[in-house]
Design a protein around this motif. Structure first.
Motif, PDB file in Angstrom:
ATOM      1  N   ALA A 156     -43.030  85.533 -78.799  1.00 39.71           N
ATOM      2  CA  ALA A 156     -41.929  85.508 -78.672  1.00 39.71           C
ATOM      3  C   ALA A 156     -40.797  85.059 -78.896  1.00 39.71           C
ATOM      4  CB  ALA A 156     -42.260  85.648 -77.320  1.00 39.71           C
ATOM      5  N   LEU A 157     -41.116  83.522 -79.150  1.00 44.91           N
ATOM      6  CA  LEU A 157     -40.049  82.414 -79.529  1.00 44.91           C
ATOM      7  C   LEU A 157     -40.247  82.169 -81.013  1.00 44.91           C
ATOM      8  CD1 LEU A 157     -40.054  80.538 -76.598  1.00 44.91           C
ATOM      9  CD2 LEU A 157     -38.535  82.182 -77.450  1.00 44.91           C
ATOM     10  N   PRO A 158     -39.299  81.883 -82.078  1.00 45.36           N
ATOM     11  CA  PRO A 158     -39.616  81.602 -83.205  1.00 45.36           C
ATOM     12  C   PRO A 158     -40.817  80.468 -83.331  1.00 45.36           C
ATOM     13  CG  PRO A 158     -37.069  81.544 -82.322  1.00 45.36           C
ATOM     14  CD  PRO A 158     -37.744  81.303 -81.895  1.00 45.36           C
ATOM     15  N   ARG A 159     -41.442  79.997 -84.125  1.00 44.05           N
ATOM     16  CA  ARG A 159     -42.379  79.209 -84.222  1.00 44.05           C
ATOM     17  C   ARG A 159     -41.838  77.819 -85.171  1.00 44.05           C
ATOM     18  NH1 ARG A 159     -46.023  79.786 -81.011  1.00 44.05           N
ATOM     19  NH2 ARG A 159     -47.165  81.841 -81.193  1.00 44.05           N
ATOM     20  N   ASN A 160     -42.051  76.333 -85.289  1.00 44.43           N
ATOM     21  CA  ASN A 160     -41.648  76.106 -86.326  1.00 44.43           C
ATOM     22  C   ASN A 160     -39.852  75.944 -86.402  1.00 44.43           C
ATOM     23  OD1 ASN A 160     -44.382  75.091 -87.354  1.00 44.43           O
ATOM     24  ND2 ASN A 160     -44.200  76.589 -89.408  1.00 44.43           N
ATOM     25  N   LEU A 161     -39.298  75.646 -84.868  1.00 48.20           N
ATOM     26  CA  LEU A 161     -37.745  75.793 -84.826  1.00 48.20           C
ATOM     27  C   LEU A 161     -37.939  75.493 -83.275  1.00 48.20           C
ATOM     28  CD1 LEU A 161     -35.117  76.111 -85.879  1.00 48.20           C
ATOM     29  CD2 LEU A 161     -35.305  78.268 -84.801  1.00 48.20           C
ATOM     30  N   PHE A 162     -37.242  74.107 -83.318  1.00 49.44           N
ATOM     31  CA  PHE A 162     -37.383  73.425 -81.712  1.00 49.44           C
ATOM     32  C   PHE A 162     -35.594  73.631 -80.988  1.00 49.44           C
ATOM     33  CE2 PHE A 162     -35.604  69.948 -79.076  1.00 49.44           C
ATOM     34  CZ  PHE A 162     -36.245  69.310 -78.356  1.00 49.44           C
ATOM     35  N   VAL A 163     -36.180  74.618 -80.534  1.00 53.84           N
ATOM     36  CA  VAL A 163     -35.330  74.916 -79.612  1.00 53.84           C
ATOM     37  C   VAL A 163     -35.335  74.475 -77.939  1.00 53.84           C
ATOM     38  CG1 VAL A 163     -34.600  77.263 -78.060  1.00 53.84           C
ATOM     39  CG2 VAL A 163     -35.372  77.294 -80.346  1.00 53.84           C
ATOM     40  N   PRO A 164     -34.144  73.773 -77.527  1.00 57.17           N
ATOM     41  CA  PRO A 164     -33.879  73.050 -76.335  1.00 57.17           C
ATOM     42  C   PRO A 164     -34.137  73.980 -75.397  1.00 57.17           C
ATOM     43  CG  PRO A 164     -32.446  72.552 -77.621  1.00 57.17           C
ATOM     44  CD  PRO A 164     -33.148  72.981 -78.357  1.00 57.17           C
ATOM     45  N   LEU A 165     -35.088  74.374 -73.840  1.00 57.03           N
ATOM     46  CA  LEU A 165     -33.959  75.015 -72.969  1.00 57.03           C
ATOM     47  C   LEU A 165     -33.176  74.453 -71.373  1.00 57.03           C
ATOM     48  CD1 LEU A 165     -36.909  78.054 -73.942  1.00 57.03           C
ATOM     49  CD2 LEU A 165     -34.636  78.101 -74.714  1.00 57.03           C
ATOM     50  N   GLN A 166     -32.785  74.987 -71.354  1.00 60.49           N
ATOM     51  CA  GLN A 166     -32.770  74.451 -69.287  1.00 60.49           C
ATOM     52  C   GLN A 166     -32.822  75.613 -68.472  1.00 60.49           C
ATOM     53  OE1 GLN A 166     -28.616  72.801 -69.689  1.00 60.49           O
ATOM     54  NE2 GLN A 166     -28.693  71.772 -70.895  1.00 60.49           N
ATOM     55  N   LEU A 167     -33.868  75.653 -67.923  1.00 63.65           N
ATOM     56  CA  LEU A 167     -34.183  76.313 -66.907  1.00 63.65           C
ATOM     57  C   LEU A 167     -32.604  77.002 -65.972  1.00 63.65           C
ATOM     58  CD1 LEU A 167     -36.303  78.565 -65.512  1.00 63.65           C
ATOM     59  CD2 LEU A 167     -36.619  77.119 -64.107  1.00 63.65           C
ATOM     60  N   LEU A 168     -32.685  78.225 -65.580  1.00 62.72           N
ATOM     61  CA  LEU A 168     -32.143  78.523 -64.567  1.00 62.72           C
ATOM     62  C   LEU A 168     -32.203  79.312 -63.800  1.00 62.72           C
ATOM     63  CD1 LEU A 168     -28.888  80.346 -67.704  1.00 62.72           C
ATOM     64  CD2 LEU A 168     -29.227  77.519 -66.479  1.00 62.72           C
ATOM     65  N   GLU A 169     -33.279  79.878 -63.827  1.00 60.37           N
ATOM     66  CA  GLU A 169     -33.214  80.400 -63.634  1.00 60.37           C
ATOM     67  C   GLU A 169     -34.472  81.720 -62.986  1.00 60.37           C
ATOM     68  OE1 GLU A 169     -32.563  85.809 -61.622  1.00 60.37           O
ATOM     69  OE2 GLU A 169     -30.669  85.026 -62.722  1.00 60.37           O
ATOM     70  N   GLU A 170     -35.367  81.924 -61.428  1.00 59.08           N
ATOM     71  CA  GLU A 170     -36.695  81.897 -62.098  1.00 59.08           C
ATOM     72  C   GLU A 170     -37.015  82.596 -60.941  1.00 59.08           C
ATOM     73  OE1 GLU A 170     -39.739  78.743 -60.064  1.00 59.08           O
ATOM     74  OE2 GLU A 170     -38.032  77.663 -61.542  1.00 59.08           O
ATOM     75  N   ARG A 171     -38.659  83.492 -61.603  1.00 59.04           N
ATOM     76  CA  ARG A 171     -38.542  84.979 -60.098  1.00 59.04           C
ATOM     77  C   ARG A 171     -39.967  85.742 -60.425  1.00 59.04           C
ATOM     78  NH1 ARG A 171     -34.933  90.790 -58.423  1.00 59.04           N
ATOM     79  NH2 ARG A 171     -36.993  91.532 -56.967  1.00 59.04           N
ATOM     80  N   ARG A 172     -40.663  85.292 -59.277  1.00 57.76           N
ATOM     81  CA  ARG A 172     -42.418  85.993 -59.110  1.00 57.76           C
ATOM     82  C   ARG A 172     -42.148  87.596 -58.754  1.00 57.76           C
ATOM     83  NH1 ARG A 172     -46.515  86.807 -56.406  1.00 57.76           N
ATOM     84  NH2 ARG A 172     -48.579  86.986 -57.397  1.00 57.76           N
ATOM     85  N   PHE A 173     -42.787  88.687 -59.357  1.00 58.40           N
ATOM     86  CA  PHE A 173     -42.736  89.232 -58.868  1.00 58.40           C
ATOM     87  C   PHE A 173     -44.091  89.934 -58.189  1.00 58.40           C
ATOM     88  CE2 PHE A 173     -39.384  89.822 -62.398  1.00 58.40           C
ATOM     89  CZ  PHE A 173     -38.448  90.577 -61.016  1.00 58.40           C
ATOM     90  N   THR A 174     -44.138  90.758 -57.033  1.00 60.93           N
ATOM     91  CA  THR A 174     -45.395  91.417 -57.241  1.00 60.93           C
ATOM     92  C   THR A 174     -47.125  91.954 -58.071  1.00 60.93           C
ATOM     93  OG1 THR A 174     -44.103  92.303 -55.254  1.00 60.93           O
ATOM     94  CG2 THR A 174     -46.195  92.781 -55.144  1.00 60.93           C
ATOM     95  N   GLY A 175     -46.603  92.378 -59.095  1.00 62.52           N
ATOM     96  CA  GLY A 175     -47.600  92.097 -59.655  1.00 62.52           C
ATOM     97  C   GLY A 175     -48.188  91.746 -60.318  1.00 62.52           C
ATOM     98  N   GLY A 176     -47.325  90.041 -60.705  1.00 63.18           N
ATOM     99  CA  GLY A 176     -47.624  89.127 -61.192  1.00 63.18           C
ATOM    100  C   GLY A 176     -46.464  88.338 -62.164  1.00 63.18           C
ATOM    101  N   THR A 177     -45.658  89.215 -62.511  1.00 66.60           N
ATOM    102  CA  THR A 177     -45.251  89.145 -64.063  1.00 66.60           C
ATOM    103  C   THR A 177     -43.554  88.187 -63.644  1.00 66.60           C
ATOM    104  OG1 THR A 177     -45.145  91.678 -64.721  1.00 66.60           O
ATOM    105  CG2 THR A 177     -42.998  90.072 -64.798  1.00 66.60           C
ATOM    106  N   VAL A 178     -43.486  87.129 -63.784  1.00 64.11           N
ATOM    107  CA  VAL A 178     -42.820  86.298 -63.547  1.00 64.11           C
ATOM    108  C   VAL A 178     -41.247  86.451 -64.986  1.00 64.11           C
ATOM    109  CG1 VAL A 178     -42.606  83.326 -63.684  1.00 64.11           C
ATOM    110  CG2 VAL A 178     -44.746  84.826 -62.778  1.00 64.11           C
ATOM    111  N   PHE A 179     -40.264  86.306 -64.508  1.00 62.03           N
ATOM    112  CA  PHE A 179     -39.169  86.190 -65.065  1.00 62.03           C
ATOM    113  C   PHE A 179     -38.581  84.799 -65.083  1.00 62.03           C
ATOM    114  CE2 PHE A 179     -34.333  86.282 -64.738  1.00 62.03           C
ATOM    115  CZ  PHE A 179     -33.811  86.585 -66.167  1.00 62.03           C
TER     116      PHE A 179
END
Length: 185
Positions: A156-179
């Motif tokens: 899903a995300l690029p290989r061999n590329l540094f991408v700093p990320l800052q978490l803004l939001e998270e959500r768990r769904f009933t079926g186990g998917t996580v946003f």
């Protein structure tokens, strides 16, 4: 001014398709699909490579009617109402309305598009996303992690590329998917 957003459904080990090219394991359940729809309402333009466009264009002719699940009908309406730009050296004609085919990805033109838009610009597909990340275009990453590990495939995300990320939001769904929503930088 719209944001440039990369969004993907992925396995927990980070793949959008498995080693055989399958992604049926990532099909969102109705709860997740409704949430995806609400996120996608912000998008005014989708940017696609040829393969992702060929996958997504099914939404142009998705069956509607009383028997269709409401989240499917809703997403089809969202997709049809947005503009699409497809980057391809092999496609010459668009198979869907509101679609332009360009033979090369131009980061400056994408920056201008987002700056002039009051809606977000979505980078669709991990292959095109690599170019957008390398050009420093992606401002936000949205990942829907499906509760399955596939062991390999297209990341899903690029290989061999540094991408700093800052978490803004998270959500768990009933079926186990996580946003997960991140700001890049």
């Amino acid at each position: 001014m719209g944001k440039i957003v990369f969004s993907a459904l992925a396995s927990v080990d980070g793949y959008t398709v498995d080693a055989n090219g399958n992604f049926d394991w990532a099909a969102p359940d109705p709860e997740v699909h409704a949430f995806v729809n609400d996120e996608e309402r912000r998008v005014g333009t989708y940017l696609y490579g040829r393969r992702m466009y060929e996958t997504m264009r099914v939404w142009q002719t998705m069956p509607e009617g009383p028997d269709a699940p409401p989240e499917i009908t809703d997403y089809a309406d969202i997709w049809r109402s947005a503009d699409k730009i497809v980057y391809s050296s092999t496609l010459t004609d668009a198979a869907t309305p509101r679609t332009r085919i360009l033979n090369r990805f131009d980061p400056d033109a994408v920056r201008e598009l987002a700056a002039a838009s009051d809606r977000d610009v979505s980078v669709g597909g991990p292959t095109l996303a690599v170019e957008a990340f390398r050009a420093g275009l992606v401002e936000q990453v949205q990942l829907f992690l499906t509760p399955v590990a596939v062991g390999g495939g297209t990341p899903a995300l690029p290989r061999n590329l540094f991408v700093p990320l800052q978490l803004l939001e998270e959500r768990r769904f009933t079926g186990g998917t996580v946003f997960l929503r991140y700001r890049v930088g």
